[in-house]
Design a protein around this motif. Sequence first.
Motif, PDB file in Angstrom:
ATOM      1  N   GLY A 297     -21.692 -17.826 -33.864  1.00 32.58           N
ATOM      2  CA  GLY A 297     -20.584 -18.645 -33.399  1.00 32.58           C
ATOM      3  C   GLY A 297     -19.301 -17.855 -33.551  1.00 32.58           C
ATOM      4  N   ALA A 298     -18.160 -18.567 -33.653  1.00 33.66           N
ATOM      5  CA  ALA A 298     -16.891 -17.883 -33.864  1.00 33.66           C
ATOM      6  C   ALA A 298     -16.752 -17.612 -35.353  1.00 33.66           C
ATOM      7  N   VAL A 299     -17.484 -16.622 -35.833  1.00 36.41           N
ATOM      8  CA  VAL A 299     -17.470 -16.334 -37.273  1.00 36.41           C
ATOM      9  C   VAL A 299     -17.095 -14.880 -37.540  1.00 36.41           C
ATOM     10  N   GLN A 300     -16.854 -14.126 -36.474  1.00 34.10           N
ATOM     11  CA  GLN A 300     -16.488 -12.734 -36.685  1.00 34.10           C
ATOM     12  C   GLN A 300     -14.994 -12.596 -36.402  1.00 34.10           C
ATOM     13  N   GLY A 301     -14.269 -11.980 -37.360  1.00 32.84           N
ATOM     14  CA  GLY A 301     -12.830 -11.809 -37.185  1.00 32.84           C
ATOM     15  C   GLY A 301     -12.015 -13.048 -37.521  1.00 32.84           C
ATOM     16  N   VAL A 302     -12.573 -13.975 -38.294  1.00 33.97           N
ATOM     17  CA  VAL A 302     -11.819 -15.176 -38.688  1.00 33.97           C
ATOM     18  C   VAL A 302     -11.813 -15.350 -40.210  1.00 33.97           C
ATOM     19  N   GLY A 303     -12.069 -14.265 -40.916  1.00 34.97           N
ATOM     20  CA  GLY A 303     -12.047 -14.347 -42.378  1.00 34.97           C
ATOM     21  C   GLY A 303     -13.301 -14.942 -42.971  1.00 34.97           C
ATOM     22  N   PHE A 304     -14.379 -14.896 -42.237  1.00 36.64           N
ATOM     23  CA  PHE A 304     -15.612 -15.521 -42.726  1.00 36.64           C
ATOM     24  C   PHE A 304     -16.275 -14.689 -43.821  1.00 36.64           C
ATOM     25  N   ARG A 305     -16.305 -13.357 -43.618  1.00 37.55           N
ATOM     26  CA  ARG A 305     -16.965 -12.518 -44.634  1.00 37.55           C
ATOM     27  C   ARG A 305     -16.257 -12.576 -45.992  1.00 37.55           C
ATOM     28  N   PRO A 306     -14.893 -12.446 -46.020  1.00 30.64           N
ATOM     29  CA  PRO A 306     -14.221 -12.566 -47.334  1.00 30.64           C
ATOM     30  C   PRO A 306     -14.464 -13.936 -47.980  1.00 30.64           C
ATOM     31  N   PHE A 307     -14.529 -14.972 -47.155  1.00 33.26           N
ATOM     32  CA  PHE A 307     -14.806 -16.322 -47.669  1.00 33.26           C
ATOM     33  C   PHE A 307     -16.188 -16.366 -48.321  1.00 33.26           C
ATOM     34  N   VAL A 308     -17.174 -15.781 -47.639  1.00 31.17           N
ATOM     35  CA  VAL A 308     -18.533 -15.738 -48.189  1.00 31.17           C
ATOM     36  C   VAL A 308     -18.524 -14.964 -49.507  1.00 31.17           C
ATOM     37  N   TYR A 309     -17.797 -13.846 -49.507  1.00 26.22           N
ATOM     38  CA  TYR A 309     -17.743 -13.001 -50.698  1.00 26.22           C
ATOM     39  C   TYR A 309     -17.159 -13.776 -51.882  1.00 26.22           C
TER      40      TYR A 309
ATOM     41  N   PRO B 266     -10.761 -22.315 -41.534  1.00 29.07           N
ATOM     42  CA  PRO B 266     -10.468 -23.274 -40.468  1.00 29.07           C
ATOM     43  C   PRO B 266     -10.790 -22.748 -39.065  1.00 29.07           C
ATOM     44  N   ARG B 267     -10.640 -21.454 -38.839  1.00 27.41           N
ATOM     45  CA  ARG B 267     -10.867 -20.963 -37.479  1.00 27.41           C
ATOM     46  C   ARG B 267     -12.326 -20.601 -37.211  1.00 27.41           C
ATOM     47  N   ALA B 268     -13.137 -20.649 -38.249  1.00 23.07           N
ATOM     48  CA  ALA B 268     -14.549 -20.312 -38.046  1.00 23.07           C
ATOM     49  C   ALA B 268     -15.274 -21.514 -37.436  1.00 23.07           C
ATOM     50  N   VAL B 269     -16.064 -21.263 -36.418  1.00 25.75           N
ATOM     51  CA  VAL B 269     -16.871 -22.323 -35.817  1.00 25.75           C
ATOM     52  C   VAL B 269     -18.322 -21.873 -35.814  1.00 25.75           C
ATOM     53  N   ILE B 270     -19.154 -22.667 -36.424  1.00 27.53           N
ATOM     54  CA  ILE B 270     -20.570 -22.301 -36.512  1.00 27.53           C
ATOM     55  C   ILE B 270     -21.335 -22.954 -35.367  1.00 27.53           C
ATOM     56  N   GLN B 271     -22.017 -22.122 -34.588  1.00 28.22           N
ATOM     57  CA  GLN B 271     -22.817 -22.652 -33.480  1.00 28.22           C
ATOM     58  C   GLN B 271     -24.296 -22.676 -33.818  1.00 28.22           C
ATOM     59  N   SER B 272     -24.662 -21.861 -34.794  1.00 25.53           N
ATOM     60  CA  SER B 272     -26.063 -21.827 -35.194  1.00 25.53           C
ATOM     61  C   SER B 272     -26.116 -21.282 -36.614  1.00 25.53           C
ATOM     62  N   PHE B 273     -26.944 -21.912 -37.444  1.00 22.12           N
ATOM     63  CA  PHE B 273     -27.016 -21.551 -38.858  1.00 22.12           C
ATOM     64  C   PHE B 273     -28.485 -21.541 -39.227  1.00 22.12           C
ATOM     65  N   GLU B 274     -29.069 -20.354 -39.298  1.00 26.74           N
ATOM     66  CA  GLU B 274     -30.495 -20.266 -39.583  1.00 26.74           C
ATOM     67  C   GLU B 274     -30.695 -19.654 -40.964  1.00 26.74           C
ATOM     68  N   CYS B 275     -31.445 -20.366 -41.783  1.00 29.37           N
ATOM     69  CA  CYS B 275     -31.609 -19.925 -43.163  1.00 29.37           C
ATOM     70  C   CYS B 275     -33.085 -19.842 -43.521  1.00 29.37           C
ATOM     71  N   SER B 276     -33.479 -18.763 -44.198  1.00 30.80           N
ATOM     72  CA  SER B 276     -34.847 -18.678 -44.725  1.00 30.80           C
ATOM     73  C   SER B 276     -34.783 -18.279 -46.185  1.00 30.80           C
ATOM     74  N   PHE B 277     -35.632 -18.904 -46.971  1.00 28.54           N
ATOM     75  CA  PHE B 277     -35.762 -18.484 -48.360  1.00 28.54           C
ATOM     76  C   PHE B 277     -36.837 -17.402 -48.421  1.00 28.54           C
ATOM     77  N   LEU B 278     -36.495 -16.258 -49.030  1.00 26.82           N
ATOM     78  CA  LEU B 278     -37.395 -15.108 -49.029  1.00 26.82           C
ATOM     79  C   LEU B 278     -37.673 -14.661 -50.454  1.00 26.82           C
ATOM     80  N   GLU B 279     -38.547 -13.659 -50.554  1.00 20.70           N
ATOM     81  CA  GLU B 279     -38.872 -13.090 -51.861  1.00 20.70           C
ATOM     82  C   GLU B 279     -37.629 -12.390 -52.443  1.00 20.70           C
ATOM     83  N   ALA B 280     -37.359 -12.576 -53.735  1.00 23.49           N
ATOM     84  CA  ALA B 280     -36.171 -11.988 -54.350  1.00 23.49           C
ATOM     85  C   ALA B 280     -36.202 -10.466 -54.268  1.00 23.49           C
TER      86      ALA B 280
END
Length: 761
Positions: free
Chosen positions: A15-27, A70-84
């Motif tokens: 979605g609109a998650v690149q260039g909107v401060g999403f990575r620093p927020f995740v960090y 606020p400017r991030a828009v998620i269009q798809s969020f796919e999550c899998s739990f994996l081996e550590a």
Amino acid sequence: MNAPRTERAKVIVRGAVQGVGFRPFVYRRATELHLRGWVLNSAQGVVIDVEGAGDTLREFLLQLEKEKPPRAVIQSFECSFLEASGYERFEIRESHDDGGKSVLILPDIAACPDCVAEIFDPGNRRHRYPFTNCTNCGPRFSIIESLPYDRANTSMRKFAMCPECDREYHDPLDRRFHAQPNACPHCGPQLELWDANGAVLSHRDEALLKAAQSIREGRILALKGVGGFQLIVDAGSEPAVMRLRARKRREEKPFALMAPSLALLREDCEVSGPEERLLLSPESPIVLLRRNVKGKRLRISLLVAPGNPYLGVMLPYSPLHHLLLAELGFPVVATSGNLSDEPICIDQDEALERLRGIADFFLVHDRPVVRHMDDSIARVVCGCEQVLRRARGYAPLPVHLKTPLPTILAVGAHVKTSVALSAGADIFISQHIGDLETGAAHAAFRQTAADLPRLYDAAPKAVACDMHPDYLTTRFAAGHPAPSHPVQHHFAHVLACMAENELEPPVLGVAWDGAGFGTDGTVWGGEFLLANGGGFDRVGHLRQFRLPGGDAAVKEPRRSALGVLFEIFGDELWDRDEWLGAFSKQEALLFKQMLEKKINAPLTSSAGRLFDAVAALIGLRQRASFEGQAAMELEFAIDPDVAGAYPFAIRDGVPRVIDWQPMILEMMHDVLRCADIRFISTRFHNTLAEMIVAMARETGEHRIVLTGGCFQNRYLTERAVERLIESGFRPHWHQRIPPNDGGIALGQIIAAASAIRGKIP
Ligand code: ZN
Ligand code: ZN
Ligand code: FE
């Protein structure tokens, strides 16, 4: 208490998650919670790979969406739990180009909050306009005819934008900048209400209001939605639901619901944090929720899902659904617009023909649906999301692999079919097609098998299919100009589960389902397959029994029971009237001949049929109106407070045989002493989990995947996972890909790719 187990989640956010401060927020969030791992931008979207204690991890995942910049828009969020993985800190990694540069077609995305606000704002020019969308939301896969994704290549081509829409479309600062399906009441698609014969009754908003009125009056409305037609009735009206069942020829299979709001939904169902996330997600699937039975009058008819403690519910996802449900203010049944198991209708004239005699009114519009797209079904199992039917909101998103594959088309099996296509390191999985039992389903299959390679401009070098010689899909593969690669059904299940869990061999696959063609020509279905890199070893299976009448047993659990009893007692069985109560004298004679002469009584190791046998033996169900009904009812009879399991034996050999005879004998004893069905059912499930643990010990393989239709059984999955973890194993299960045959195509591609690689070094 032990230290909490480290878990790892991998998330792909699009979605609109690149260039909107999403990575620093995740960090920031990840480091605050002392989680470890990394985040990066890739061609896939933002990829987050994070590990830590399970609860913290789940909390983090929920926060990501709720507290995003606020400017991030998620269009798809796919999550899998994996081996550590054993990460030591959290970091923002350099963006990388992983060579997997394939064109991404987005799925259809639920209306975003901005668009929903607009349609309910009397001052907005899109007030009450049911085809409102923007760059962040709206139809995608269902309207795309070819790539690149431009309006001219979509079914919106025929609507010329008015000056105002055109201005938005060309303004880089506008939310509708390059929104391909952009439309407004002046220039876009419009509604019409038709009577059962296709005569136009009203237009535009009046059509919607009259459609709502017809639902209030207990009528059946066929509604043309995003990916095809849905049939809608008042979920609180017993007669309306009953009429829909009769006309759709669907006796007992549960119907999906749509609720006006989360708040209203909570009155009828229990909703956990992860379930709420799913309901409100851009994918907006049908979510299986536990019914709330706190003594209040239920506003949903019991006929919606007879005898079922769960309800499949979704929230409004298109502006049309938002407007209709707001108008009604009560939950409705929203089931696929088809006759029993046919694919859903997409064209209004086709719908008029095929839904004749079912729908009283048709609420249609003039935006063509390019390909059918059912509502997806998901739920939460083991605290993780699991997709059971992958269609709207998910298809055609790929499973991304570490290395590129040759271009292969996989055509799936026979029921719950989907097809898949590998292109580079991506395996694109089509929308759910359905059971290939009717001409309409065959046509939908052929269309999808042609559609996927055409869209991605890929010429398959091979076609992977099932080993069953008689499947339509197998014959399609044989007739394809590219060479075909038959793949054993249960091995495909195992490979699919390994692929989505990013596991390399060796892995012990527990593949339990109704039926699949085995390499020895018998019917498999209770398999323990060791994936060894080159292929697989069948290291164990459930003891076989004969199924009188073969496939007919699917609808008659009593036949499985008879097969199991004959396997135990042989000819003695025919003297024991107490176990033949489900059969007339003639029937008993007929089945006796089948079993003794081995005519039309194939051998099977099917776990699904063992479920049926048990359901019939304990008197729960002798006949089923759909496959898996008996197993579902056994699951619903679970009492989590019952402990213990029945005895069973493992017979040495190649392969080992898991003998259920001691279990069945003790169970029969329980039946004779009139033990509670809940007691028997729970101990039966517990026994199956113990069988899995015992076989894991026998093979000594550390990593176990649980796959196949039987693992749609939530209790069985959770119990097996819990017991395997307690016993020191690492279990994995399906999350993004269905455990049922909807996941087969993915596994077929992996198997065919390694076969091709073996041949061309
Ligand atoms: Zn929007
Ligand atoms: Zn316009
Ligand atoms: Fe299967």
